[in-house]
Design an enzyme around this catalytic site. Structure first.
Site, PDB file in Angstrom:
ATOM      1  N   THR A 167      24.179  15.240  62.449  1.00  0.00           N
ATOM      2  CA  THR A 167      23.245  16.235  61.839  1.00  0.00           C
ATOM      3  C   THR A 167      22.575  15.843  60.441  1.00  0.00           C
ATOM      4  O   THR A 167      21.670  16.049  60.038  1.00  0.00           O
ATOM      5  CB  THR A 167      23.960  17.453  61.846  1.00  0.00           C
ATOM      6  OG1 THR A 167      23.990  17.823  63.319  1.00  0.00           O
ATOM      7  CG2 THR A 167      22.878  18.660  61.089  1.00  0.00           C
ATOM      8  N   THR A 227      29.407  15.739  63.748  1.00  0.00           N
ATOM      9  CA  THR A 227      30.833  16.535  63.827  1.00  0.00           C
ATOM     10  C   THR A 227      31.387  16.870  65.120  1.00  0.00           C
ATOM     11  O   THR A 227      32.484  17.024  65.262  1.00  0.00           O
ATOM     12  CB  THR A 227      30.451  17.653  63.194  1.00  0.00           C
ATOM     13  OG1 THR A 227      29.576  18.565  63.743  1.00  0.00           O
ATOM     14  CG2 THR A 227      30.258  17.599  61.435  1.00  0.00           C
ATOM     15  N   THR A 283      49.908  20.912  74.108  1.00  0.00           N
ATOM     16  CA  THR A 283      49.657  22.538  74.087  1.00  0.00           C
ATOM     17  C   THR A 283      48.321  22.678  74.035  1.00  0.00           C
ATOM     18  O   THR A 283      47.754  22.233  73.277  1.00  0.00           O
ATOM     19  CB  THR A 283      50.499  23.162  73.182  1.00  0.00           C
ATOM     20  OG1 THR A 283      50.297  24.874  73.390  1.00  0.00           O
ATOM     21  CG2 THR A 283      50.683  22.950  71.765  1.00  0.00           C
TER      22      THR A 283
HETATM   23  N1  ASP Z   1      25.240  16.946  67.563  1.00  0.00           N
HETATM   24  C1  ASP Z   1      25.542  16.299  66.124  1.00  0.00           C
HETATM   25  C2  ASP Z   1      26.422  15.309  66.106  1.00  0.00           C
HETATM   26  O1  ASP Z   1      27.644  15.230  66.502  1.00  0.00           O
HETATM   27  C3  ASP Z   1      26.400  17.511  65.520  1.00  0.00           C
HETATM   28  C4  ASP Z   1      26.683  17.362  63.949  1.00  0.00           C
HETATM   29  O2  ASP Z   1      26.436  16.349  63.431  1.00  0.00           O
HETATM   30  O3  ASP Z   1      27.238  18.226  63.407  1.00  0.00           O
HETATM   31  O4  ASP Z   1      25.883  14.077  65.847  1.00  0.00           O
END
Ligand code: ASP
Length: 347
Positions: free
Chosen positions: A16, A92, A280
C-alpha cells in the site's frame, strides 16, 4: 546513536505504501518507486546515506511467493558487506509471513533487516507511511558504542513499535497499528526518542559467519480445527501426497477432539513421519499439552508442542528446516528449540 557514515539499503517490493488509486476501478494498485520517492523528500534530509533497490514490477504482498523470498535474500546477500542495515518496504497483508520465513533464511545476522509498510498510501495526506519509513531507516542506521548494530535482527517496524519479525501477526485490517507481538516484548518504542529494550534484543554470535539459506520446502499444511470439522476434511489435509509438516491450530492450551477417528488420522500421519506441530488458535499464551486429557492424547501420539510460536513462524520454520535437508526427527527436535527467538520454552 545514528552513524552519519552509515549506509542503508532501502528495498522496495510494493504494498500500500507505494500504491495509487486506479481512477476507473477505485482499487489501490502498485505504482513505481519514483512516485514514492517524490512523496518522500524527507529521505534526502536524513544524515546518513540511503540507497535503493527496486522490485520491478512492485507487487501486492498477497502475491508474495517462495521465489520472491529467495530474491529478497539474494539482494541482502549480494549487498551484505556494503550496507549497515536494510529496510524492506512490503505490503502489510503477508508481512508477518515474510518476516517469519526470512528470519530462518538469514542465519547469524549481525545487521538489522527491518520490514515496514503502511495502511494508507504515501500520497495520502494522512498516510502512516512516512513515519514508519523514516523511523525504520533510522533504526537500521543506529549503532551502539562499539560500532555494532543496535538491533541485529529481522524486525517489523509499524506505528511506533519495533517487533521481532517472527513474533508478529497482523491483527487489524484497517487500523494503523496493524501488528502485534503477543508473546514477546517489543524491541523498541519510538516516542521523542527511540527507546530500545536492549535486554530483549538478540545478540549475534559474532564468531559464526552470516549464512543465507535459499531452500524452502513448500509441502506444508495449516489445519485449523473447528467444532464440527469432518473426518473428510481432516483426512484430506493429512494425506496430501508429499506433505511433510502440519501446523495444527488447536484450542486453548493445545487441545483437540479425542474422538477415535481424529486421533487415528493424526497418529497415522505421525507414523508416516509427518511432523505435526501443535499451535494454539489463541493470540496470547502457549500450548501446554499436559494440562488437559485432550492435549495429553495428542502428545502421546507424537504431536509436538509449538509452545507460544505463531502460525506464521511455525510454517516458516518448517519450510526452512525441511528446505535445509533436516530429517523429520531433526525437525521435530528443532521445532521445540528457539532458533531465532521465535518461541519461549518453559521448563
Ligand atoms: N494489499 C496490501 C499489501 O499487502 C496491503 C498493505 O500493504 O497494507 O500489499
Amino acid at each position: 546513536m545514528i552513524d552519519t557514515n552509515a549506509n542503508v539499503l532501502l528495498i522496495y517490493t510494493g504494498g500500500t505504501i507505494g500504491m495509487v488509486e486506479n481512477p476507473e476501478s477505485g482499487a489501490l494498485e502498485p505504482f513505481n518507486f519514483s512516485h514514492l520517492r517524490s512523496n518522500m523528500p524527507e529521505i534526502k534530509r536524513l544524515n546518513f546515506n540511503v540507497e535503493t533497490y527496486l522490485f520491478d514490477p512492485p507487487f501486492d504482498s498477497s502475491d508474495v511467493s517462495i521465489a520472491i523470498w529467495r530474491h529478497m535474500v539474494n539482494v541482502i546477500e549480494v549487498n551484505y558487506e556494503r550496507y549497515d542495515g536494510f529496510v524492506i518496504l512490503h505490503g502489510t497483508d503477508t508481512m508477518a509471513y515474510t518476516a517469519s520465513v526470512l528470519s530462518f533464511m538469514l542465519e547469524n545476522l549481525t545487521k538489522p533487516v527491518i520490514l515496514t509498510g503502511s495502511q494508507l498510501p504515501i500520497g495520502k495526506l494522512r498516510t502512516d507511511g512516512k513515519e514508519n519509513l523514516i523511523t525504520a531507516l533510522e533504526i537500521a542506521a543506529d549503532k551502539d558504542e562499539k560500532g555494532g548494530a543496535v538491533v541485529p535482527e529481522l524486525c517489523i517496524y509499524m506505528q511506533k513499535l519495533l517487533m521481532r519479525g517472527n513474533r508478529t501477526t497482523k491483527v487489524n485490517a484497517d487500523h494503523f497499528s496493524a501488528f502485534r507481538s503477543p508473546n514477546y516484548p517489543c524491541l523498541a518504542e519510538a516516542g521523542l526518542d527511540i527507546r530500545y529494550n536492549n535486554s530483549s534484543i538478540l545478540q549475534p554470535e559474532t564468531e559464526l559467519p552470516v549464512r543465507f539459506n535459499y531452500e524452502l520446502d513448500r509441502n506444508m499444511v495449516v489445519l485449523k480445527l473447528f467444532p464440527g470439522i469432518s473426518r473428510e476434511v481432516v483426512r484430506a489435509h493429512l494425506t496430501i501426497p508429499g506433505v511433510r509438516g502440519v501446523v495444527l491450530e488447536t484450542y486453548g492450551t493445545g487441545n483437540s477432539p479425542i474422538n477415535p477417528w481424529f486421533m487415528e488420522l493424526v497418529r497415522d500421519a505421525v507414523e508416516r513421519r509427518v511432523v505435526v506441530v501443535n499451535v494454539t488458535q489463541c493470540l496470547y499464551g502457549s500450548v501446554m499439552m499436559h494440562r488437559y486429557e485432550n492435549g495429553q492424547r495428542l502428545e502421546k501420539i507424537g504431536v509436538i508442542s509449538g509452545h507460544d510460536i505463531t502460525t506464521e513462524a511455525a510454517l516458516g520454520k518448517l519450510m526452512a528446516l525441511f528446505g535445509k535437508g533436516c530429517t523429520p526427527e531433526e525437525v521435530k527436535q528443532l521445532m521445540q528449540y528457539s532458533l531465532r527467538g521465535e518461541l519461549t520454552v518453559k521448563g
